[in-house]
Design a protein around this motif. Sequence first.
Motif, PDB file in Angstrom:
ATOM      1  N   TYR A 189      95.587 118.753  57.717  1.00 16.75           N
ATOM      2  CA  TYR A 189      94.561 119.570  57.063  1.00 16.75           C
ATOM      3  C   TYR A 189      93.197 118.895  56.917  1.00 16.75           C
ATOM      4  N   VAL A 190      93.077 117.615  57.237  1.00 18.52           N
ATOM      5  CA  VAL A 190      91.745 116.979  57.286  1.00 18.52           C
ATOM      6  C   VAL A 190      91.487 116.388  58.666  1.00 18.52           C
ATOM      7  N   GLY A 191      92.211 116.883  59.658  1.00 14.87           N
ATOM      8  CA  GLY A 191      92.090 116.333  61.001  1.00 14.87           C
ATOM      9  C   GLY A 191      90.676 116.349  61.536  1.00 14.87           C
ATOM     10  N   GLN A 225      90.304 108.901  50.498  1.00 14.92           N
ATOM     11  CA  GLN A 225      90.886 107.990  49.510  1.00 14.92           C
ATOM     12  C   GLN A 225      90.862 108.606  48.116  1.00 14.92           C
ATOM     13  N   GLU A 226      89.759 109.267  47.783  1.00 16.35           N
ATOM     14  CA  GLU A 226      89.657 109.889  46.464  1.00 16.35           C
ATOM     15  C   GLU A 226      90.679 111.010  46.312  1.00 16.35           C
ATOM     16  N   LEU A 227      90.875 111.797  47.368  1.00 19.21           N
ATOM     17  CA  LEU A 227      91.859 112.870  47.321  1.00 19.21           C
ATOM     18  C   LEU A 227      93.266 112.313  47.137  1.00 19.21           C
ATOM     19  N   GLU A 238      91.748 122.544  44.382  1.00 19.55           N
ATOM     20  CA  GLU A 238      90.384 122.481  43.832  1.00 19.55           C
ATOM     21  C   GLU A 238      89.739 121.135  44.138  1.00 19.55           C
ATOM     22  N   LYS A 239      90.511 120.064  44.001  1.00 17.05           N
ATOM     23  CA  LYS A 239      89.995 118.730  44.290  1.00 17.05           C
ATOM     24  C   LYS A 239      89.619 118.620  45.760  1.00 17.05           C
ATOM     25  N   PHE A 259      85.621 118.401  50.209  1.00 19.88           N
ATOM     26  CA  PHE A 259      85.334 118.955  51.545  1.00 19.88           C
ATOM     27  C   PHE A 259      84.914 120.413  51.392  1.00 19.88           C
ATOM     28  N   PRO A 260      83.734 120.670  50.828  1.00 22.61           N
ATOM     29  CA  PRO A 260      83.307 122.052  50.497  1.00 22.61           C
ATOM     30  C   PRO A 260      83.177 122.939  51.712  1.00 22.61           C
ATOM     31  N   SER A 261      82.974 122.376  52.884  1.00 23.90           N
ATOM     32  CA  SER A 261      82.810 123.208  54.067  1.00 23.90           C
ATOM     33  C   SER A 261      84.097 123.884  54.475  1.00 23.90           C
ATOM     34  N   GLU A 262      85.231 123.467  53.883  1.00 21.69           N
ATOM     35  CA  GLU A 262      86.529 124.038  54.240  1.00 21.69           C
ATOM     36  C   GLU A 262      86.772 125.390  53.564  1.00 21.69           C
ATOM     37  N   GLN A 263      85.975 125.743  52.556  1.00 23.17           N
ATOM     38  CA  GLN A 263      86.223 126.982  51.815  1.00 23.17           C
ATOM     39  C   GLN A 263      85.843 128.218  52.634  1.00 23.17           C
TER      40      GLN A 263
END
Length: 311
Positions: free
Chosen positions: A225-227, A253-255, A301-302, A307-311
């Motif tokens: 999902y973050v590929g 790392q934060e996620l 939500e995190k 990664f706001p562009s994923e919404q």
Amino acid sequence: MSIMAPAAHRKLTGLVAATFTPLTNQGEINLSVIGPYIDYLTETQGVKSVFVNGTTGEGMSLSVEERKVLAEDWCLKGKGKLDQVIVHVGCTSLKDAQELARHAAQIGVDGISVIAPSFFKPQNAAELRSFLQEVAAAAPNVPFYYYHLPAFTGVNVTARDVLEGIETFIPSYRGVKFTGFDLTDMGQCVSCSRPDWVVLYGMDEQLLAGLVLGVDGAVGSTYNYVGRHMNELITAFENNNLIQARKIQFKLQELITFATKLGFNVGVNKRLMAELSGLHLGPPRLPLTPCAAVLAENLTEKFHSLFPSEQ
């Protein structure tokens, strides 16, 4: 039973998604999801190689027959869409692992991988190599990858020691999936590797460190999902844009740090993937338990905050 014609060996590089196993709400294998799953990986995430029936796929919780069915379906539906399908065939039973290796060869997988047995544990590198050798011999023409995961197996033998002279024992050896924090050991694996071998890093949160040490690619659950973001990290690194590469790595790392504090296991990760992809992956299999709805909501939500562009 051949599904995919055996292809000439191609070096396995770049991102490899460690796939989740779709289950119905009743806990049975759900093959109907595999096709859309492949499309999501290749079209949305830009990830075109997969590692099937590994830790993320709950492979050790599946029966031999279930693992065969999954391997066949990934090969069948991935033909023409996926670059490589690597199938984990490791088991606590040598005979089961050999059976899965032979089946993988019959259906034309691009590689097989084996983890160390974790109940009766090999006590040293020689014993572990012997086990790996016996499994690899069941599929001698299929590229072989050692799956190094000491945190789960409890087999605390350095990967570098396992690779000592491994080409003599396993002529089909092509690389190691190194999942651990010991960068010295991993670096030594890179250092001793032949040009046609690969070192694939399995710690998604430290991919950039692995790239600096010279790994050829990475196998991980988050690449489902973050590929596309991690592909951007790799591109930034190759272009010597370390500021951008670090920026992306720090977000992941934060996620993962946030998720870990909430209890990040395969079941939770599977639910997060379902929320982000829209695929119905179902619950995990016991002893893993389903992820609570509020936890999934917090993680989603995190993710979108990072990664706001994923919404």
